[in-house]
Motif scaffolding. Structure first.
Motif, PDB file in Angstrom:
ATOM      1  N   PRO A   1       0.834  -1.208   0.000  1.00  0.00           N
ATOM      2  CA  PRO A   1       0.000   0.000   0.000  1.00  0.00           C
ATOM      3  C   PRO A   1       0.866   1.254   0.000  1.00  0.00           C
ATOM      4  O   PRO A   1       1.823   1.360   0.783  1.00  0.00           O
ATOM      5  CB  PRO A   1      -0.806  -0.127   1.297  1.00  0.00           C
ATOM      6  CG  PRO A   1       0.003  -1.021   2.170  1.00  0.00           C
ATOM      7  CD  PRO A   1       0.715  -1.978   1.248  1.00  0.00           C
ATOM      8  N   LEU A   2       0.539   2.171  -0.888  1.00  0.00           N
ATOM      9  CA  LEU A   2       1.340   3.381  -1.043  1.00  0.00           C
ATOM     10  C   LEU A   2       0.625   4.633  -0.560  1.00  0.00           C
ATOM     11  O   LEU A   2       1.213   5.469   0.096  1.00  0.00           O
ATOM     12  CB  LEU A   2       1.733   3.576  -2.513  1.00  0.00           C
ATOM     13  CG  LEU A   2       2.613   2.486  -3.122  1.00  0.00           C
ATOM     14  CD1 LEU A   2       2.832   2.772  -4.604  1.00  0.00           C
ATOM     15  CD2 LEU A   2       3.941   2.411  -2.380  1.00  0.00           C
ATOM     16  N   PHE A   3      -0.645   4.774  -0.952  1.00  0.00           N
ATOM     17  CA  PHE A   3      -1.376   5.930  -0.448  1.00  0.00           C
ATOM     18  C   PHE A   3      -2.847   5.636  -0.240  1.00  0.00           C
ATOM     19  O   PHE A   3      -3.432   4.749  -0.874  1.00  0.00           O
ATOM     20  CB  PHE A   3      -1.164   7.191  -1.285  1.00  0.00           C
ATOM     21  CG  PHE A   3      -1.445   7.062  -2.754  1.00  0.00           C
ATOM     22  CD1 PHE A   3      -0.451   6.685  -3.639  1.00  0.00           C
ATOM     23  CD2 PHE A   3      -2.709   7.340  -3.258  1.00  0.00           C
ATOM     24  CE1 PHE A   3      -0.712   6.582  -5.002  1.00  0.00           C
ATOM     25  CE2 PHE A   3      -2.964   7.239  -4.622  1.00  0.00           C
ATOM     26  CZ  PHE A   3      -1.964   6.856  -5.493  1.00  0.00           C
ATOM     27  N   PHE A   4      -3.382   6.395   0.718  1.00  0.00           N
ATOM     28  CA  PHE A   4      -4.750   6.267   1.203  1.00  0.00           C
ATOM     29  C   PHE A   4      -5.422   7.617   1.011  1.00  0.00           C
ATOM     30  O   PHE A   4      -4.833   8.660   1.308  1.00  0.00           O
ATOM     31  CB  PHE A   4      -4.696   5.893   2.681  1.00  0.00           C
ATOM     32  CG  PHE A   4      -5.980   6.079   3.458  1.00  0.00           C
ATOM     33  CD1 PHE A   4      -6.823   5.004   3.691  1.00  0.00           C
ATOM     34  CD2 PHE A   4      -6.319   7.321   4.001  1.00  0.00           C
ATOM     35  CE1 PHE A   4      -7.985   5.158   4.443  1.00  0.00           C
ATOM     36  CE2 PHE A   4      -7.471   7.479   4.753  1.00  0.00           C
ATOM     37  CZ  PHE A   4      -8.308   6.399   4.970  1.00  0.00           C
ATOM     38  N   GLN A   5      -6.634   7.600   0.504  1.00  0.00           N
ATOM     39  CA  GLN A   5      -7.373   8.854   0.305  1.00  0.00           C
ATOM     40  C   GLN A   5      -8.811   8.652   0.772  1.00  0.00           C
ATOM     41  O   GLN A   5      -9.440   7.631   0.449  1.00  0.00           O
ATOM     42  CB  GLN A   5      -7.351   9.283  -1.157  1.00  0.00           C
ATOM     43  CG  GLN A   5      -7.924  10.665  -1.404  1.00  0.00           C
ATOM     44  CD  GLN A   5      -7.705  11.116  -2.840  1.00  0.00           C
ATOM     45  OE1 GLN A   5      -7.969  10.359  -3.761  1.00  0.00           O
ATOM     46  NE2 GLN A   5      -7.231  12.333  -3.030  1.00  0.00           N
ATOM     47  N   SER A   6      -9.323   9.616   1.512  1.00  0.00           N
ATOM     48  CA  SER A   6     -10.655   9.455   2.081  1.00  0.00           C
ATOM     49  C   SER A   6     -11.395  10.783   2.141  1.00  0.00           C
ATOM     50  O   SER A   6     -10.785  11.850   2.270  1.00  0.00           O
ATOM     51  CB  SER A   6     -10.559   8.880   3.500  1.00  0.00           C
ATOM     52  OG  SER A   6     -11.827   8.722   4.072  1.00  0.00           O
ATOM     53  N   MET A   7     -12.720  10.684   2.047  1.00  0.00           N
ATOM     54  CA  MET A   7     -13.613  11.810   2.302  1.00  0.00           C
ATOM     55  C   MET A   7     -14.713  11.338   3.243  1.00  0.00           C
ATOM     56  O   MET A   7     -15.303  10.278   3.034  1.00  0.00           O
ATOM     57  CB  MET A   7     -14.239  12.327   1.004  1.00  0.00           C
ATOM     58  CG  MET A   7     -13.264  12.991   0.052  1.00  0.00           C
ATOM     59  SD  MET A   7     -14.070  13.611  -1.444  1.00  0.00           S
ATOM     60  CE  MET A   7     -14.467  12.065  -2.257  1.00  0.00           C
ATOM     61  N   PHE A   8     -14.972  12.133   4.260  1.00  0.00           N
ATOM     62  CA  PHE A   8     -16.034  11.823   5.206  1.00  0.00           C
ATOM     63  C   PHE A   8     -16.690  13.155   5.561  1.00  0.00           C
ATOM     64  O   PHE A   8     -16.043  14.039   6.141  1.00  0.00           O
ATOM     65  CB  PHE A   8     -15.469  11.130   6.438  1.00  0.00           C
ATOM     66  CG  PHE A   8     -16.512  10.444   7.301  1.00  0.00           C
ATOM     67  CD1 PHE A   8     -17.849  10.382   6.943  1.00  0.00           C
ATOM     68  CD2 PHE A   8     -16.131   9.843   8.489  1.00  0.00           C
ATOM     69  CE1 PHE A   8     -18.790   9.741   7.731  1.00  0.00           C
ATOM     70  CE2 PHE A   8     -17.067   9.193   9.292  1.00  0.00           C
ATOM     71  CZ  PHE A   8     -18.395   9.149   8.911  1.00  0.00           C
ATOM     72  N   SER A   9     -17.967  13.289   5.225  1.00  0.00           N
ATOM     73  CA  SER A   9     -18.630  14.579   5.405  1.00  0.00           C
ATOM     74  C   SER A   9     -20.133  14.421   5.564  1.00  0.00           C
ATOM     75  O   SER A   9     -20.728  13.427   5.128  1.00  0.00           O
ATOM     76  CB  SER A   9     -18.349  15.482   4.199  1.00  0.00           C
ATOM     77  OG  SER A   9     -18.836  14.886   3.002  1.00  0.00           O
TER      78      SER A   9
ATOM     79  N   ALA B   1     -12.293  15.908   6.131  1.00  0.00           N
ATOM     80  CA  ALA B   1     -13.434  15.706   7.017  1.00  0.00           C
ATOM     81  C   ALA B   1     -14.193  17.021   7.100  1.00  0.00           C
ATOM     82  O   ALA B   1     -13.586  18.076   7.283  1.00  0.00           O
ATOM     83  CB  ALA B   1     -12.968  15.280   8.405  1.00  0.00           C
ATOM     84  N   SER B   2     -15.523  16.960   6.971  1.00  0.00           N
ATOM     85  CA  SER B   2     -16.288  18.202   6.914  1.00  0.00           C
ATOM     86  C   SER B   2     -17.655  18.060   7.552  1.00  0.00           C
ATOM     87  O   SER B   2     -18.336  17.042   7.382  1.00  0.00           O
ATOM     88  CB  SER B   2     -16.448  18.652   5.462  1.00  0.00           C
ATOM     89  OG  SER B   2     -17.224  19.844   5.392  1.00  0.00           O
ATOM     90  N   PHE B   3     -18.062  19.114   8.268  1.00  0.00           N
ATOM     91  CA  PHE B   3     -19.418  19.235   8.798  1.00  0.00           C
ATOM     92  C   PHE B   3     -20.273  20.149   7.927  1.00  0.00           C
ATOM     93  O   PHE B   3     -21.397  20.476   8.314  1.00  0.00           O
ATOM     94  CB  PHE B   3     -19.375  19.831  10.206  1.00  0.00           C
ATOM     95  CG  PHE B   3     -19.120  18.845  11.301  1.00  0.00           C
ATOM     96  CD1 PHE B   3     -19.285  17.481  11.120  1.00  0.00           C
ATOM     97  CD2 PHE B   3     -18.734  19.297  12.561  1.00  0.00           C
ATOM     98  CE1 PHE B   3     -19.059  16.584  12.151  1.00  0.00           C
ATOM     99  CE2 PHE B   3     -18.513  18.413  13.604  1.00  0.00           C
ATOM    100  CZ  PHE B   3     -18.678  17.051  13.398  1.00  0.00           C
ATOM    101  N   GLY B   4     -19.764  20.548   6.759  1.00  0.00           N
ATOM    102  CA  GLY B   4     -20.491  21.507   5.936  1.00  0.00           C
ATOM    103  C   GLY B   4     -20.632  21.086   4.493  1.00  0.00           C
ATOM    104  O   GLY B   4     -20.730  21.938   3.604  1.00  0.00           O
ATOM    105  N   ALA B   5     -20.670  19.778   4.233  1.00  0.00           N
ATOM    106  CA  ALA B   5     -20.749  19.283   2.857  1.00  0.00           C
ATOM    107  C   ALA B   5     -21.765  18.150   2.776  1.00  0.00           C
ATOM    108  O   ALA B   5     -22.242  17.637   3.785  1.00  0.00           O
ATOM    109  CB  ALA B   5     -19.370  18.791   2.401  1.00  0.00           C
TER     110      ALA B   5
END
Length: 356
Positions: A147-155, A232-236
């Motif tokens: 594994p080389l890179f990890f990308q995440s979105m949580f909103s 990480a976002s509380f506005g999306a």
């Protein structure tokens, strides 16, 4: 049967923990600790809970034989005090994440549990969920190479007035959502991050974000060269997903974090795409069933206090990086334990809940 006190009868207890315990088969809620007695009475009647206690009666409850463990679902700044008091009274402790608001408090919680000979578990429900563990098993088997890179979105869009928007409670999207991303990355790379960089956004025209950021973008560097990037976002709009790219393939878990939806894994390698849909389980039922299993067997839980502390150190570094604009170093000892298939609990989901 392990008897729990629910400490804090807010949304997460109502929506997730109380219904989950009823699905666990080896656990029950024997007491509710809250400042709202009318609300607690309705919940107690619905779930058949025998005792309601206000916060002034917490220590007396801890001194009784009515409970074996506590589940702490209070604002972040109240975790340490209530956990330490429970541990010193000889009760096992399951505490929501982040574990505490400072490394000093987290260490005190760990020490209190160790001295009392009880278990302290950080509430990482995904460690007992099949899709999350399958990701780690694929990586361990070399399915995507290194594994080389990890990308995440949580909103999602946070509602005005929520305690997670209060600075005094150490609220914000990093602490509430970013902790999932940090935890996933740590186990995916099977290492502890050594450096953090971050940028934050707080819109001036949105009154929800007078005290905390709306969004945090972070980058973590790991000893082997792995990079983890997340927002990480509380506005999306509501999104929860992550992707891991390796030397010979990649995998994606989407949805990846929330408890309301079943996880779905997509693995790509050599032009081949394979998808696995995992069953919808009750995440909180699985988590409490696992913790109760640990208590009854005398086996320390994998997601112990040190696990929560490791994420806390990363969160503190990310927060400081976002405030200063400067990279921040992180120092945590290696972790020898990671989620494994024997920790998965396929607890069936339920629609029976009371949300007030």
């Amino acid at each position: 049967m392990i008897k729990y006190a629910v400490v804090g009868a807010g949304w997460i207890s109502q929506q997730a923990f109380l219904p989950g315990v009823a699905q666990s088969e080896n656990s029950k809620v024997s007491a509710i600790v809250t400042g709202d007695r009318d609300k607690a009475a309705r919940l107690a009647n619905f779930y058949g809970v025998g005792r309601i206690v206000d916060y002034d009666g917490y220590d007396a409850l801890l001194g009784s034989s009515e409970i074996d463990a506590v589940y702490i679902a209070l604002p972040n700044d109240l975790h340490a005090d209530h956990a330490i008091r429970a541990a010193r009274a000889g009760k096992h402790v399951l505490v929501e994440k982040p574990l505490a608001t400072s490394e000093q408090d987290a260490l005190a919680m760990i020490a209190a549990a160790r001295e009392a000979g009880v278990f302290l578990m950080t509430a990482y429900r995904l460690h007992n969920e099949p899709g999350t563990v399958a990701v780690l098993e694929h990586i361990r088997s070399g399915a995507i190479g290194q594994p080389l890179f990890f990308q995440s979105m949580f909103s999602f869009q946070a509602a005005a007035g929520n305690h997670r928007l209060k600075a005094a409670s150490w609220g914000g999207p990093l602490q509430d959502l970013g902790v999932y991303c940090v935890n996933a990355a740590r186990h995916i790379f099977a290492e502890e991050p050594i450096e953090a960089m971050a940028m934050v956004n707080r819109p001036i025209d949105d009154p929800r974000f007078r005290e905390v950021e709306a969004s945090v973008a972070a980058l973590l560097r790991f000893p082997s060269g792995g990079l983890a990037q997340f927002v990480a976002s509380f506005g999306a709009a509501p999104v929860d997903t992550y992707r891991v790219v390796g030397t010979s393939g990649d995998l994606e878990l989407d949805p990846g974090f929330r408890f309301e939806t079943a996880t779905k894994l997509r693995l790509r390698r050599d032009g081949d795409v394979r998808e696995t849909q995992f069953p919808q389980i009750d995440h909180f039922g699985a988590q409490v069933k696992y913790f109760s299993d640990c208590i009854m067997a005398g086996t320390p839980p994998e997601a112990d206090g040190e696990e929560g502390l490791a994420d806390l150190r990363a969160l503190v570094a990310i927060e400081k990086a976002g405030l200063t604009g400067q990279p921040q170093s992180i120092t945590s000892p290696p972790r020898g334990r990671h989620p494994t298939p024997d920790m998965v609990r396929l607890t069936p989901a339920t629609d029976r809940r009371l949300v007030l």
